[in-house]
Motif scaffolding. Structure first.
Motif, PDB file in Angstrom:
ATOM      1  N   GLY A   1      77.267   9.474  32.764  1.00 16.18           N
ATOM      2  CA  GLY A   1      76.187   9.165  33.693  1.00 16.18           C
ATOM      3  C   GLY A   1      76.650   9.162  35.130  1.00 16.18           C
ATOM      4  O   GLY A   1      75.977   9.663  36.017  1.00 16.18           O
ATOM      5  N   ALA A   2      77.854   8.606  35.357  1.00 15.08           N
ATOM      6  CA  ALA A   2      78.397   8.521  36.709  1.00 15.08           C
ATOM      7  C   ALA A   2      78.652   9.910  37.280  1.00 15.08           C
ATOM      8  O   ALA A   2      78.342  10.179  38.437  1.00 15.08           O
ATOM      9  CB  ALA A   2      79.672   7.696  36.712  1.00 15.08           C
ATOM     10  N   SER A   3      79.210  10.804  36.473  1.00 13.12           N
ATOM     11  CA  SER A   3      79.513  12.136  37.001  1.00 13.12           C
ATOM     12  C   SER A   3      78.231  12.924  37.262  1.00 13.12           C
ATOM     13  O   SER A   3      78.168  13.711  38.198  1.00 13.12           O
ATOM     14  CB  SER A   3      80.455  12.893  36.070  1.00 13.12           C
ATOM     15  OG  SER A   3      79.812  13.234  34.872  1.00 13.12           O
ATOM     16  N   ALA A   4      77.210  12.701  36.444  1.00  7.91           N
ATOM     17  CA  ALA A   4      75.919  13.357  36.689  1.00  7.91           C
ATOM     18  C   ALA A   4      75.309  12.853  37.996  1.00  7.91           C
ATOM     19  O   ALA A   4      74.783  13.633  38.791  1.00  7.91           O
ATOM     20  CB  ALA A   4      74.966  13.116  35.523  1.00  7.91           C
ATOM     21  N   ALA A   5      75.420  11.543  38.221  1.00  7.26           N
ATOM     22  CA  ALA A   5      74.891  10.950  39.463  1.00  7.26           C
ATOM     23  C   ALA A   5      75.660  11.496  40.657  1.00  7.26           C
ATOM     24  O   ALA A   5      75.077  11.803  41.702  1.00  7.26           O
ATOM     25  CB  ALA A   5      74.996   9.426  39.402  1.00  7.26           C
ATOM     26  N   MET A   6      76.969  11.628  40.499  1.00  5.32           N
ATOM     27  CA  MET A   6      77.808  12.137  41.577  1.00  5.32           C
ATOM     28  C   MET A   6      77.426  13.572  41.899  1.00  5.32           C
ATOM     29  O   MET A   6      77.305  13.950  43.062  1.00  5.32           O
ATOM     30  CB  MET A   6      79.277  12.072  41.153  1.00  5.32           C
ATOM     31  CG  MET A   6      80.244  12.147  42.308  1.00  5.32           C
ATOM     32  SD  MET A   6      81.966  12.315  41.785  1.00  5.32           S
ATOM     33  CE  MET A   6      82.124  11.009  40.572  1.00  5.32           C
ATOM     34  N   GLU A   7      77.237  14.363  40.849  1.00  4.56           N
ATOM     35  CA  GLU A   7      76.875  15.768  41.045  1.00  4.56           C
ATOM     36  C   GLU A   7      75.532  15.883  41.766  1.00  4.56           C
ATOM     37  O   GLU A   7      75.377  16.688  42.697  1.00  4.56           O
ATOM     38  CB  GLU A   7      76.822  16.482  39.696  1.00  4.56           C
ATOM     39  CG  GLU A   7      76.739  17.991  39.831  1.00  4.56           C
ATOM     40  CD  GLU A   7      76.781  18.709  38.482  1.00  4.56           C
ATOM     41  OE1 GLU A   7      76.051  19.706  38.343  1.00  4.56           O
ATOM     42  OE2 GLU A   7      77.530  18.267  37.599  1.00  4.56           O
TER      43      GLU A   7
ATOM     44  N   ARG B   1      76.391   9.383  52.500  1.00  5.39           N
ATOM     45  CA  ARG B   1      76.672   8.013  52.068  1.00  5.39           C
ATOM     46  C   ARG B   1      76.450   7.887  50.555  1.00  5.39           C
ATOM     47  O   ARG B   1      77.293   7.341  49.843  1.00  5.39           O
ATOM     48  CB  ARG B   1      75.772   7.022  52.806  1.00  5.39           C
ATOM     49  CG  ARG B   1      76.009   5.575  52.377  1.00  5.39           C
ATOM     50  CD  ARG B   1      74.832   4.693  52.726  1.00  5.39           C
ATOM     51  NE  ARG B   1      73.608   5.218  52.117  1.00  5.39           N
ATOM     52  CZ  ARG B   1      72.389   4.944  52.539  1.00  5.39           C
ATOM     53  NH1 ARG B   1      72.220   4.192  53.604  1.00  5.39           N
ATOM     54  NH2 ARG B   1      71.336   5.445  51.929  1.00  5.39           N
ATOM     55  N   ASP B   2      75.311   8.421  50.089  1.00  6.00           N
ATOM     56  CA  ASP B   2      75.015   8.342  48.652  1.00  6.00           C
ATOM     57  C   ASP B   2      76.085   9.049  47.832  1.00  6.00           C
ATOM     58  O   ASP B   2      76.480   8.564  46.771  1.00  6.00           O
ATOM     59  CB  ASP B   2      73.637   8.944  48.356  1.00  6.00           C
ATOM     60  CG  ASP B   2      72.511   8.095  48.943  1.00  6.00           C
ATOM     61  OD1 ASP B   2      72.762   6.924  49.320  1.00  6.00           O
ATOM     62  OD2 ASP B   2      71.378   8.603  49.012  1.00  6.00           O
TER      63      ASP B   2
ATOM     64  N   LEU C   1      79.163   6.861  47.860  1.00  5.03           N
ATOM     65  CA  LEU C   1      78.967   5.691  47.001  1.00  5.03           C
ATOM     66  C   LEU C   1      79.023   6.082  45.524  1.00  5.03           C
ATOM     67  O   LEU C   1      79.497   5.306  44.697  1.00  5.03           O
ATOM     68  CB  LEU C   1      77.636   4.996  47.325  1.00  5.03           C
ATOM     69  CG  LEU C   1      77.552   4.337  48.707  1.00  5.03           C
ATOM     70  CD1 LEU C   1      76.197   3.692  48.919  1.00  5.03           C
ATOM     71  CD2 LEU C   1      78.655   3.312  48.899  1.00  5.03           C
ATOM     72  N   ALA C   2      78.544   7.273  45.211  1.00  4.54           N
ATOM     73  CA  ALA C   2      78.551   7.725  43.817  1.00  4.54           C
ATOM     74  C   ALA C   2      79.980   7.933  43.313  1.00  4.54           C
ATOM     75  O   ALA C   2      80.224   7.881  42.113  1.00  4.54           O
ATOM     76  CB  ALA C   2      77.746   9.014  43.668  1.00  4.54           C
ATOM     77  N   THR C   3      80.911   8.187  44.237  1.00  2.45           N
ATOM     78  CA  THR C   3      82.302   8.424  43.820  1.00  2.45           C
ATOM     79  C   THR C   3      83.108   7.132  43.775  1.00  2.45           C
ATOM     80  O   THR C   3      84.216   7.121  43.265  1.00  2.45           O
ATOM     81  CB  THR C   3      83.030   9.395  44.786  1.00  2.45           C
ATOM     82  OG1 THR C   3      83.171   8.753  46.058  1.00  2.45           O
ATOM     83  CG2 THR C   3      82.281  10.703  44.925  1.00  2.45           C
TER      84      THR C   3
END
Length: 102
Positions: A3-9, A68-69, A72-74
């Motif tokens: 989920g985190a990597s999808a959000a980061m992408e 910023r987003d 923050l995602a990373t």
């Protein structure tokens, strides 16, 4: 997690898109400013340049938010995130003031 990597992408894609918008807005400001300079005292050219500058400052603000987003995602949640958010907020307020308000 996944989920985190999808959000980061997604955040990175948004930042890349916002950057393209900001670059386009900057190009329009250059063109409009050139037109304004060459057609001195044309109210239309002056208005177009003013609108282009306002559009650029909005595009820059969106780019700042997107970056910023993406940052923050990373990052894992931490006090540093809140600090970063505060710094960005201050930078945005400064941009807004430089652009002559919202």
């Amino acid at each position: 997690g996944v989920g985190a990597s999808a959000a980061m992408e997604a955040a990175l894609r948004a930042a890349i898109s916002a950057e393209a918008d900001a670059l386009g807005a900057s190009r329009r400001v250059r063109m409009a400013s050139g037109a304004e300079a060459s057609s001195s005292r044309s109210p239309h050219a002056a208005r177009a340049a003013q609108e282009a500058r306002a559009e650029r400052s909005e595009a820059d603000a969106r780019l700042i938010d997107a970056l910023r987003d993406a940052l923050l995602a990373t990052l894992p949640p931490s006090p540093a995130q809140e600090e970063l958010a505060a710094v960005v907020k201050a930078a945005r307020a400064e941009c807004g003031a430089a652009a002559g308000g919202g």
